[in-house]
Design a protein around this motif. Structure first.
Motif, mmCIF file in Angstrom:
data_model
loop_
_atom_site.group_PDB
_atom_site.id
_atom_site.type_symbol
_atom_site.label_atom_id
_atom_site.label_comp_id
_atom_site.label_asym_id
_atom_site.label_seq_id
_atom_site.Cartn_x
_atom_site.Cartn_y
_atom_site.Cartn_z
ATOM 1 N N LYS A 56 2.283 1.752 -3.419
ATOM 2 C CA LYS A 56 1.212 2.190 -4.313
ATOM 3 C C LYS A 56 0.852 3.649 -4.085
ATOM 4 C CE LYS A 56 -3.467 0.819 -5.768
ATOM 5 N NZ LYS A 56 -4.587 -0.130 -5.519
ATOM 6 N N ASN A 57 0.873 4.070 -2.818
ATOM 7 C CA ASN A 57 0.493 5.443 -2.477
ATOM 8 C C ASN A 57 1.314 5.892 -1.273
ATOM 9 O OD1 ASN A 57 -0.664 7.897 -1.913
ATOM 10 N ND2 ASN A 57 -2.721 7.095 -1.482
ATOM 11 N N ASP A 117 0.831 -1.213 0.000
ATOM 12 C CA ASP A 117 0.000 0.000 0.000
ATOM 13 C C ASP A 117 0.864 1.261 0.000
ATOM 14 O OD1 ASP A 117 -2.263 -1.517 -0.035
ATOM 15 O OD2 ASP A 117 -2.710 -1.325 2.094
#
Length: 349
Positions: A80-81, A77
């Motif tokens: 990803k961001n 996560d």
């Protein structure tokens, strides 16, 4: 395993993890660390240097679905961001807290770090590091008080040794995301690797080389030493190292034929291999490529000293396969009623 020449710290946060067994509570930060130049230049190599000499890597695992592996999910996560970094760093610490199921698990500071431009196998990638600082050292701090200097003892983090750390790279192979780990306070082997990270060794030449050398080392200790003596044990270990150095790949049957002169020892080795596999739940490959870095590391574990009850020790060079057989002779002295070793040499060094 990695190169840190161009590596940089993108984000860093520090939390404190407690011990669930003792009903402690975590202390979680809300903001990133702001470095000055001096602390940054000291911290960066401290966090990455241990992974430059790591020979083996891990991959995430899970009994049901790899996506349910907590650290795999939290770090994915973040990759990803990056805006989720602080939130996911808290999840990482809370997950670590849940693994403290005994009183011996230590509390400590936890650093979660996002790195950029780490080089792994000629590829530049980013990575997430998770570090647990369990032990702090005493140091003297001087200060000025009423025109005189005084001294006080304070505790701090030593830059000489990292307690526990892992590096999750934002790159993968056919087995999954690449994970590196170090643990210099290995008081609970299950806590960091199995329970927290839930990883297993990558199924590659590094693992195959380590398993085979561990097999040989334990065979020498549990079978050769009690059955044939320390001299034969040392000779076998030196011949094993020589075989690995001289061959780019290991063939199990060729190894047996070259190392053992008689069928009796071949059969003993074959039987012990089956015992070793069953005991450790591993598969010893019959053919694999040798990992030179693992060979260098594992051979340091081979013990070739002959310790005598007369307070004399004979150390045989593990890199000299013929030394024990050609220059060391064992016998029995009827007059003294004692065993002896006769050592041949040209000159002292």
């Amino acid at each position: 395993m990695i190169r840190k020449t161009r590596a940089q710290i993108n984000k860093c946060i520090i939390h404190k993890v407690a011990n669930k067994y003792n009903s402690g509570n975590n202390t979680l930060s809300e903001n990133l660390v702001r470095f000055d130049e001096e602390s940054y230049e000291l911290l960066l190599p401290f966090l990455l240097k241990p992974f430059t000499s790591v020979t083996q890597s891990y991959r995430f695992t899970h009994h049901a679905n790899i996506e349910l592996n907590e650290i795999n999910k939290y770090t994915f996560d973040i990759f990803k961001n990056e805006d989720t970094f602080i939130e996911q760093s808290k999840n990482i610490v809370n997950h670590l807290y849940e693994q403290s199921n005994s009183a011996q698990i230590k509390t400590g500071d936890v650093l979660v770090v996002l790195f950029e431009d780490i080089e792994y196998k000629d590829i530049l990638t980013n990575a997430i590091g998770v570090y647990k600082i369990e032990n702090k050292v005493d140091f003297f701090q001087t200060y000025l008080d009423d025109d005189s200097f005084d001294v006080v003892v304070q505790k701090g983090i030593s830059t000489k040794k990292l307690d526990k750390g892992c590096l999750i790279l934002n790159t993968s192979d056919t087995e999954g995301t690449i994970v590196l780990s170090v643990d210099n306070n290995n008081y609970d082997a299950q806590y960091w690797i199995k329970n927290f990270l839930h990883v297993k060794y990558a199924d590659d030449r590094n693992l195959h080389t380590q398993n085979y050398l561990t097999l040989c080392n334990e065979f020498s200790e549990e079978v050769l030493k009690p059955e044939f003596g320390k001299q034969q044990q040392s000779s076998f270990l030196a011949n094993t190292i020589d075989y690995f150095k001289e061959h780019e790949s290991v063939d199990y049957h060729d190894f047996k034929d070259e190392i053992f002169e008689d069928d009796t020892r071949k059969n003993l080795f074959e039987d012990y291999k089956k015992h070793f596999e069953n005991l450790n739940d591993v598969l010893i490959r019959n053919n694999f490529e040798v990992a030179d870095a693992v060979l260098k590391k594992e051979k340091s574990k081979f013990k070739t000293e002959i310790k005598l009850d007369t307070h004399i020790q004979i150390k045989i060079d593990v890199d000299a396969p013929d030394a024990a057989s050609e220059h060391l002779e064992k016998g029995y002295d009827e007059t003294k009623k004692m065993k002896y070793y006769k050592v041949y040499f040209n000159e002292e060094k």
